[in-house]
Design a protein around this motif. Structure first.
Motif, PDB file in Angstrom:
ATOM      1  N   ASN A   1       7.822   8.649   3.141  1.00  0.00           N
ATOM      2  CA  ASN A   1       6.981   7.453   2.428  1.00  0.00           C
ATOM      3  C   ASN A   1       6.679   7.267   1.185  1.00  0.00           C
ATOM      4  OD1 ASN A   1       5.408   6.050   3.263  1.00  0.00           O
ATOM      5  ND2 ASN A   1       3.521   6.923   3.134  1.00  0.00           N
TER       6      ASN A   1
ATOM      7  N   PRO B   1       8.860   1.570  -0.896  1.00  0.00           N
ATOM      8  CA  PRO B   1      11.204   1.653  -1.272  1.00  0.00           C
ATOM      9  C   PRO B   1      11.013   0.549  -2.732  1.00  0.00           C
ATOM     10  CG  PRO B   1       8.569   0.389   0.103  1.00  0.00           C
ATOM     11  CD  PRO B   1       8.332   0.504  -0.628  1.00  0.00           C
TER      12      PRO B   1
ATOM     13  N   SER C   1       8.557   5.495   5.785  1.00  0.00           N
ATOM     14  CA  SER C   1       8.183   4.225   5.098  1.00  0.00           C
ATOM     15  C   SER C   1       6.400   3.998   6.305  1.00  0.00           C
ATOM     16  CB  SER C   1       9.068   3.085   5.900  1.00  0.00           C
ATOM     17  OG  SER C   1       7.914   1.962   4.607  1.00  0.00           O
TER      18      SER C   1
ATOM     19  N   TRP D   1       3.931  -1.199   2.854  1.00  0.00           N
ATOM     20  CA  TRP D   1       5.045  -1.083   2.537  1.00  0.00           C
ATOM     21  C   TRP D   1       5.582  -2.300   3.544  1.00  0.00           C
ATOM     22  CZ3 TRP D   1       3.720   0.234  -1.651  1.00  0.00           C
ATOM     23  CH2 TRP D   1       3.528   1.941  -2.116  1.00  0.00           C
TER      24      TRP D   1
ATOM     25  N   LEU E   1      12.070  -3.438   1.193  1.00  0.00           N
ATOM     26  CA  LEU E   1      12.230  -1.915   2.666  1.00  0.00           C
ATOM     27  C   LEU E   1      12.695  -2.164   3.777  1.00  0.00           C
ATOM     28  CD1 LEU E   1      11.017  -0.102   3.965  1.00  0.00           C
ATOM     29  CD2 LEU E   1       9.260  -1.056   5.589  1.00  0.00           C
TER      30      LEU E   1
END
Lengths: 312, 312
Positions: free
Chosen positions: A123, A126, A146, A150, A158
């Protein structure tokens, strides 16, 4: 085979009903690496500060993990997270987040870590995950994690990452938030339509589910009477899951292979939560992991029915 | 064998993201009976008002269920519950509860229903559950449900009931509240110490777990892309679980039998939630139930490991 993981190497302060730790080694890439290193050569890509000691690095480097891609910033401080868990350990409150050197993390991979067969994008922003994807030569299997932040503020980037990976690992709340679909199965199918072939839904104390284009598999968490500290459970799961895939991969991962990988992720994560931080993972043996996987099989099986209802 | 269930026969008003029903047949004993009647002769013991129509009674009486123990109070109104579910169907708010004739429910069992082999005490006041236990001759297996209200205001009587049954069926929040133990396994073990040999933890969309003195089993909910109305899922589960046990019981229920019973409970509950109220259960066939149980087996199995970690 070899596995590259890109993500946080950090210090955590944690308070649970079983005690408090003011500073312990943590971070997604740390937990992932400690789990995945049971299966294969791991390269950890991260960034730490001057406060990150050699003894901390030695833990990340356990079981042969390559830490040469962990940049140590001489005048910087390591990413720090502090959190407190509720009495049943299912809710947690973040008390403090200090990104420190992680704020300017721009992962640069060594030749060896670019050459990985399997890549895990833990994580991070992105955009940085995309940058890592560009650097890797030809990974045979790419998985990613993630978080809600995000999904909120970097949704387009993402989705571009999701489009380019084989497997997405998210918790149920994140899957719902990302897809705006109320059911986990529905949400996972919506993610598969974006590109990946598999979605792993992490369900906390309830276990995990694997959704592929035309199959579904669910596994409970390993039952524990006492959970001491849930920190790192999800990243340990990912390390065991991806590690097992890396070790057994031969072409596309099959459904039976993915299911067994879920069992290894579950077994490893259940050890992590039995003690604070990385403590248990540091002492864990391969035999203990195998035994828990076998145990998981035992507690999830039921026999074919001797007498179907319809025949009666 | 025969099964007696004592509990509410009611009308529900329900609002979910998929629509709204102003008055539909409901109640724990109704859902339980509709599920259990696939397996065995069921006696439903309950109390309704003058507003309860013959067509409602005909639904409860499906698949041969004996409704002669449902008292119809000429000048009374049937128990009414109204609730609304959130967008992901995991949270629900009670909008209205009118006990009506249920307030003076003092179950009196006919000779046939006292002679039952298996008894299910659905969620009613613990004192009434005790009264029913006194009336039953020699049931071979007794299971019970309860709720947060009784844990709060009738704790001692509730523990007295628990002490005298074979199996307790509660959701995870209730188990935690009852025992003040944070983990489901720990909470279930604490209940077993009170007397029962088995605890079933209902985990909503995550499925269920079975805890016995020295074993554990977990089963996911059947994966559905769309859940229309979760009302009655827990009671349907209980009907399938207890029904299967009644059908197969020969002495003490064995661990394999209990596990298969969990699968039948899960399969039946998954049908209930696909439509509003009892609609789907009314049309359901034995073959459809068997098929879903077989499907559940398929999505929970993983193969033994070809290459344990320790050997590598």
């Amino acid at each position: 085979m070899s596995i590259t993981v890109v993500g946080s190497v950090a210090f955590d302060a944690v308070k649970t009903p079983f005690g408090e730790r003011e500073r312990m080694l943590g971070g997604a890439a740390t937990y992932f690496g400690l789990a995945a290193s049971f299966f294969d050569q791991v390269h950890v890509v991260g960034r730490v500060g001057a406060d990150f000691g050699d003894e901390d690095l030695a833990v990340v480097a356990m079981r042969g993990t390559d830490v040469s891609n962990i940049e140590r910033v001489p005048d910087g401080k390591t990413f720090f997270w502090a959190g407190e868990y509720g009495w049943d350990l299912n809710s947690r409150e973040t008390l403090d987040t200090q990104l420190n050197v992680f704020e300017d993390f721009h992962p640069t991979l060594s030749a060896a870590s670019r050459d990985c067969d399997v890549l895990f994008l833990a994580n991070i922003q992105p955009e940085l995950q995309l940058g890592v994807l560009e650097q890797c030569r030809e990974p045979k299997f790419v998985a990613m994690d993630s978080m809600n932040l995000w999904i909120d503020i970097a949704r387009d980037a993402l989705i571009e990452v999701i489009r380019r990976v084989d497997c997405v690992v998210l918790n149920d709340a994140e899957l719902r938030q990302l897809t705006e679909r109320p059911s986990i199965v529905g949400a996972a199918r919506a993610v598969i339509e974006m590109g990946p072939t598999a979605v792993v839904a992490k369900l906390g104390e309830y276990g995990s589910a694997l959704i592929t284009e035309d199959d579904f598999f669910a596994l409970p968490a390993f039952p524990l009477e006492t959970v001491v500290d849930p920190t790192g459970a999800g990243d340990t799961f990912a390390g065991g899951f991806v590690g097992y895939i890396a070790r057994q991969l031969d072409g596309e991962p099959t459904e039976p292979l993915l299911r067994q990988a879920m069992a290894y992720g579950t077994a490893l994560a259940s050890h992590t939560v039995e003690e604070f931080g990385t403590q248990r993972l540091e002492r864990l043996t391969a035999g203990e992991v195998d035994a828990r996987v076998e145990n998981l099989r035992r507690i999830t099986q039921f026999e074919p029915l001797p007498a179907p209802l319809e025949a009666s």
